[in-house]
Scaffold this active site. Structure first.
Site, mmCIF file in Angstrom:
data_model
loop_
_atom_site.group_PDB
_atom_site.id
_atom_site.type_symbol
_atom_site.label_atom_id
_atom_site.label_comp_id
_atom_site.label_asym_id
_atom_site.label_seq_id
_atom_site.Cartn_x
_atom_site.Cartn_y
_atom_site.Cartn_z
ATOM 1 N N GLY A 92 0.787 -1.225 0.000
ATOM 2 C CA GLY A 92 0.000 0.000 0.000
ATOM 3 C C GLY A 92 0.818 1.274 0.000
ATOM 4 N N LYS A 114 9.493 1.835 0.834
ATOM 5 C CA LYS A 114 8.489 2.153 1.847
ATOM 6 C C LYS A 114 8.296 3.669 1.803
ATOM 7 C CE LYS A 114 7.635 1.098 6.768
ATOM 8 N NZ LYS A 114 8.264 0.466 7.967
ATOM 9 N N GLY A 127 0.148 6.561 1.329
ATOM 10 C CA GLY A 127 1.283 5.950 0.658
ATOM 11 C C GLY A 127 2.628 6.515 1.042
ATOM 12 N N ARG A 180 14.911 -0.517 0.910
ATOM 13 C CA ARG A 180 15.593 -1.570 1.675
ATOM 14 C C ARG A 180 16.126 -2.639 0.731
ATOM 15 N NH1 ARG A 180 10.155 -3.484 2.899
ATOM 16 N NH2 ARG A 180 10.077 -2.194 4.767
ATOM 17 N N ASP A 256 1.670 -11.190 7.018
ATOM 18 C CA ASP A 256 2.226 -10.425 5.904
ATOM 19 C C ASP A 256 3.584 -9.840 6.247
ATOM 20 O OD1 ASP A 256 0.428 -8.801 7.624
ATOM 21 O OD2 ASP A 256 1.211 -7.137 6.439
ATOM 22 N N ASN A 257 4.044 -10.027 7.485
ATOM 23 C CA ASN A 257 5.358 -9.523 7.889
ATOM 24 C C ASN A 257 6.375 -10.642 8.083
ATOM 25 O OD1 ASN A 257 4.754 -6.802 7.830
ATOM 26 N ND2 ASN A 257 4.011 -6.762 9.931
#
Length: 474
Positions: A92, A114, A127, A180, A256-257
């Site tokens: 997202g 991110k 976002g 990252r 999701d992590n």
């Protein structure tokens, strides 16, 4: 554009097609001011020779890297968030930007973002990423790497010149985009999405991709879903053990992590333990303590069960159950190895190792409010070779108490591993590098108040010195 000979693009994820990601455009930021550049990480993928202008072109405006993905991809996934299933997730406020091979090892690595703008999965979000959030991720990743935890690395942080409103920070606050470098973004939730949609065909495609890309050593085995879960269980057990030995609390261990390659990433409300406390939580919104320090093993295993449930759609249960049943033993062995690594000791025997690890945890608990987590490992790094140093340091009186005698007695039977590490100037100090929340806030304050980055840069230099001294990843 100057590229090192070690630059090896390999954009394999995009070959999976439209069912797994959406092409997106990066946000047009009003400002692009480079705040952090990880040249050591850049050298590992052949990008260390980029000029600042070229760096900003690729990691602020996200111009494609040569022979890499032609554009960003927002990855599709679902996930359990605090045990509640959410089918509206996905990238997202980030995207997969590029994939490259690591110099030397040949591992496939992702460059992902991110705070790079809205995507089809942004829901009501803007976002964006706060500058403070980017600083916190840089610190977390650096400290975890220094402590031997498999982790993503903060690659780039660019301030973007927007004023953001957030409920958990004084607002308006400054904005940034982070890039990252990490080993895979194939999340447990990536499989969950396909299971939710009842797309067994896509689960098989995803399994084949994950096994062939990340676990080629088992790609010739006939039951790929089973071997994928076996690999994910082993990698997750090792990651968990390293978190626990580091005294790290991730804070949001949602499905999701977690990724199938067992690497820590996406740092939000993380914390390092001040002292031994199984009930310590990182997220202010974790009211039940679901993801507290002591419940992280439970959380990781629960997430693995959800992954197994997805894979059960494409293979028999027996092999998946056996893989899940191996978790406890794998975690126990990995924790023993992680604790010995943190103490800088060579393994003796399984029984001796276990006894020492239990004695270490008992000593940490006995220290109570008087013993911080990180100084314990710093003081006793190298075992008996550091006894004189530990007993002359600020915690000498504590180590002379009855509760520590069993630990010290067992420690005397172990040999230091690579004792030359103790010659580092890092061990001349009385205190180790720590990263407790008060210091994080203290490092942010001069940035917020006077745009003074010197304290943060000094801290990162000290963490890097500790990483070199401990050499836990070597």
């Amino acid at each position: 554009m100057p590229l090192s000979a070690t630059y090896r693009p390999d954009p394999v994820f995009m070959r999976l097609g439209a069912e797994f990601a959406d092409p997106v455009a990066p946000a047009p930021f009003p400002q692009t001011r480079l705040r952090f550049r990880n040249d050591r990480a850049a050298a590992s993928v052949g990008l260390e020779d980029l000029t600042e202008a070229e760096w900003l072109a690729h990691f602020a405006r996200f111009a494609p890297l040569p022979d890499n993905q032609p554009g960003p991809l927002a990855m599709r996934y679902h996930g359990h968030q605090f045990r509640s299933y959410n089918p509206d997730l996905g990238d997202g406020r980030g995207f997969l930007f590029a994939q490259l091979r690591e110099a030397g090892s040949g591992r496939l690595l992702d460059l992902a973002t991110k705070g790079s703008g809205q995507t089809p999965w942004s829901r009501a979000g803007d976002g964006r990423l706060t500058l403070k959030g980017g600083v916190r991720e840089i610190l977390a990743a650096a400290m975890l790497e220094a402590l031997g935890v498999p982790t993503s690395r903060a690659f780039s942080l660019v301030e973007t010149g927007e004023a953001l409103v957030r409920g958990d920070e004084p607002s308006p606050t400054r904005s940034a985009v982070l890039t990252r470098l990490s080993h895979s973004h194939i999340r447990f939730g990536t499989f969950q999405r396909q299971a939710f949609l009842e797309r067994r065909d896509n689960i098989t495609v995803l399994v084949d991709h994950a096994v062939e890309t990340y676990f080629p050593q088992v790609a010739d085995q006939p039951d790929r879903p089973k071997v994928l879960l076996e690999q994910a269980v082993a990698a997750s057990a090792r990651l968990l053990a390293r978190w626990m030995a580091a005294g790290f609390v991730h804070g949001v261990l949602n499905t999701d992590n977690m990724v199938v390659t067992g690497e820590s990433f996406d740092y939000g409300p993380w914390r390092f333990l001040p002292r031994n406390d199984p009930n310590f939580t990182a997220a202010y919104f974790d009211h039940s303590g679901l993801y507290s320090f002591g419940r992280q093993p439970e959380a990781v295993f629960w997430n693995l069960q959800q992954l197994a449930g997805c894979l059960a759609l494409v293979t028999d249960d027996a092999g998946l159950i056996a893989a899940l049943n191996s978790f406890s033993g794998l975690y126990r062995d990995a924790l023993r190895a992680a604790m010995l690594d943190r103490l800088g000791l060579t393994s003796r025997s399984a029984d001796d190792d276990i006894d020492l690890v239990q004695a270490a945890f008992t000593a940490l608990a006995a220290g109570g409010e008087s013993l911080r987590w990180e100084p314990f490992f710093f003081d006793w790094f190298g075992g008996e070779a550091s006894q004189a140093r530990a007993l002359a340091g600020p915690r000498a009186d504590l180590y002379g108490q009855e509760a520590f005698l069993d630990f010290r007695r067992r420690l005397s039977a172990f040999e230091p591993k690579r004792p030359e590490r103790l010659e580092s100037p890092v061990f001349n100090g009385l205190e180790p590098e720590e990263l407790l929340i008060d210091e994080v806030e203290a490092l942010w304050a001069p940035i917020a108040q006077a745009d003074d980055w010197a304290p943060l840069e000094g801290k990162l230099a000290r963490i890097e010195a500790a990483r070199v001294a401990y050499a836990l990843g070597d």
